[in-house]
Write a protein that holds these residues in place. Structure first.
Motif, PDB file in Angstrom:
ATOM      1  N   ARG A 128       0.887  -1.573   0.090  1.00  0.00           N
ATOM      2  CA  ARG A 128      -0.236   0.246   0.189  1.00  0.00           C
ATOM      3  C   ARG A 128       0.678   1.273  -0.137  1.00  0.00           C
ATOM      4  O   ARG A 128       0.074   2.081  -0.322  1.00  0.00           O
ATOM      5  N   ASN A 129       1.671   1.018   0.661  1.00  0.00           N
ATOM      6  CA  ASN A 129       3.045   2.043   0.733  1.00  0.00           C
ATOM      7  C   ASN A 129       3.541   2.917  -0.403  1.00  0.00           C
ATOM      8  O   ASN A 129       3.710   3.479  -0.873  1.00  0.00           O
ATOM      9  N   VAL A 130       3.824   1.602  -1.202  1.00  0.00           N
ATOM     10  CA  VAL A 130       4.658   1.362  -2.123  1.00  0.00           C
ATOM     11  C   VAL A 130       3.419   2.599  -3.422  1.00  0.00           C
ATOM     12  O   VAL A 130       3.679   3.266  -4.371  1.00  0.00           O
ATOM     13  N   LYS A 131       1.560   2.434  -3.566  1.00  0.00           N
ATOM     14  CA  LYS A 131       1.233   2.851  -4.930  1.00  0.00           C
ATOM     15  C   LYS A 131       1.019   3.919  -4.367  1.00  0.00           C
ATOM     16  O   LYS A 131       0.299   5.146  -5.107  1.00  0.00           O
ATOM     17  N   PHE A 186      -0.587  21.281   6.000  1.00  0.00           N
ATOM     18  CA  PHE A 186       0.165  20.248   5.732  1.00  0.00           C
ATOM     19  C   PHE A 186       0.492  20.032   6.872  1.00  0.00           C
ATOM     20  O   PHE A 186       0.627  18.900   7.056  1.00  0.00           O
ATOM     21  N   ILE A 187       1.350  20.540   7.796  1.00  0.00           N
ATOM     22  CA  ILE A 187       1.693  20.199   8.979  1.00  0.00           C
ATOM     23  C   ILE A 187       0.231  20.002   9.792  1.00  0.00           C
ATOM     24  O   ILE A 187       0.593  18.486  10.492  1.00  0.00           O
ATOM     25  N   LEU A 188      -1.194  20.380   9.596  1.00  0.00           N
ATOM     26  CA  LEU A 188      -2.102  19.706  10.660  1.00  0.00           C
ATOM     27  C   LEU A 188      -2.693  18.804   9.777  1.00  0.00           C
ATOM     28  O   LEU A 188      -3.294  17.776  11.033  1.00  0.00           O
ATOM     29  N   PHE A 189      -2.649  18.645   8.913  1.00  0.00           N
ATOM     30  CA  PHE A 189      -3.225  17.117   8.390  1.00  0.00           C
ATOM     31  C   PHE A 189      -2.356  15.968   7.222  1.00  0.00           C
ATOM     32  O   PHE A 189      -2.550  15.325   7.715  1.00  0.00           O
ATOM     33  N   GLY A 190      -1.148  16.918   6.495  1.00  0.00           N
ATOM     34  CA  GLY A 190      -0.428  15.714   6.061  1.00  0.00           C
ATOM     35  C   GLY A 190       0.221  14.632   7.165  1.00  0.00           C
ATOM     36  O   GLY A 190       1.015  14.335   6.556  1.00  0.00           O
ATOM     37  N   LEU A 191       0.187  15.986   8.215  1.00  0.00           N
ATOM     38  CA  LEU A 191       1.961  15.158   8.644  1.00  0.00           C
ATOM     39  C   LEU A 191       1.182  13.333   9.242  1.00  0.00           C
ATOM     40  O   LEU A 191       2.207  12.768   9.402  1.00  0.00           O
ATOM     41  N   ARG A 199       0.740   7.387   9.458  1.00  0.00           N
ATOM     42  CA  ARG A 199       0.246   6.804   9.212  1.00  0.00           C
ATOM     43  C   ARG A 199       0.621   5.895   8.031  1.00  0.00           C
ATOM     44  O   ARG A 199       0.840   4.609   8.473  1.00  0.00           O
ATOM     45  N   TYR A 200       1.025   6.240   6.962  1.00  0.00           N
ATOM     46  CA  TYR A 200       1.218   5.736   5.555  1.00  0.00           C
ATOM     47  C   TYR A 200       3.622   4.941   5.812  1.00  0.00           C
ATOM     48  O   TYR A 200       3.513   4.963   4.705  1.00  0.00           O
ATOM     49  N   LYS A 201       4.306   5.901   6.545  1.00  0.00           N
ATOM     50  CA  LYS A 201       5.009   5.123   6.871  1.00  0.00           C
ATOM     51  C   LYS A 201       6.347   5.892   5.655  1.00  0.00           C
ATOM     52  O   LYS A 201       6.571   5.346   5.363  1.00  0.00           O
ATOM     53  N   ILE A 202       5.686   7.371   6.000  1.00  0.00           N
ATOM     54  CA  ILE A 202       6.378   8.131   4.483  1.00  0.00           C
ATOM     55  C   ILE A 202       7.346   8.403   5.432  1.00  0.00           C
ATOM     56  O   ILE A 202       8.569   8.735   4.961  1.00  0.00           O
ATOM     57  N   PHE A 203       7.467  10.040   6.330  1.00  0.00           N
ATOM     58  CA  PHE A 203       8.156  10.070   6.880  1.00  0.00           C
ATOM     59  C   PHE A 203       7.788  10.906   8.349  1.00  0.00           C
ATOM     60  O   PHE A 203       6.348  10.695   8.469  1.00  0.00           O
TER      61      PHE A 203
END
Length: 154
Positions: free
Chosen positions: A2-5, A101-106, A111-115
């Motif tokens: 899922r992370n790759v997608k 971005f900080i409020l929602f994107g982080l 959650r998806y182990k991006i950073f």
């Protein structure tokens, strides 16, 4: 898997909007987008060594490269296209976008182990984004100041 997608979507989907930027705007703002992508990569490497944040492994390279080459570069082009020449509008727009971005994107990134952030608070991370926004605008300003006016012989 899922992370790759998700990483591939982060890389590809923003570039699908580029035809709407227009050829002249793309040529005008692409150098600044490339420059800020390089600055961001350097800052990210520095921050990772200082354990300010953690990037997870992506496909072939780390997950942050997908963000830099996808949404970050494309957003840089769009924000310059829409606000360049109106610094206050540019600065306020960046403040709002980075705050969102900080409020929602982080949360999404974690959650998806991006950073994820480690030793940096959300506010400190927001400051790094605002500094990069100033560098981006300054680069474009200097670039356009140094360009010779084009004389058309029609």
């Amino acid at each position: 898997m899922r992370n790759v997608k998700i990483l591939l979507l982060l890389l590809i989907v923003p570039w699908l909007t580029i035809p709407f930027v227009g050829r002249e705007s793309l040529k005008r703002f692409m150098p600044a987008a490339i420059f800020i992508a390089l600055v961001t990569k350097i800052m990210d490497s520095f921050g990772e060594k200082r354990k300010w944040w953690k990037f997870y492994h992506g496909i072939f390279f780390n997950s942050m490269d997908f963000l830099i080459l996808g949404p970050y570069m494309v957003a840089s082009i769009w924000i310059l296209k829409m606000t360049y020449g109106k610094f206050l509008t540019y600065f306020i727009s960046n403040k709002i976008l980075h705050f969102l971005f900080i409020l929602f994107g982080l949360q999404f990134m974690g959650r998806y182990k991006i950073f994820s952030l480690k030793k940096l608070s959300n506010f400190q991370y927001w400051i790094t984004h605002m500094l990069r926004a100033l560098v981006l605008y300054a680069f474009q300003f200097i670039k356009e100041s140094l360009q010779k006016p084009r004389i058309r012989l029609d």
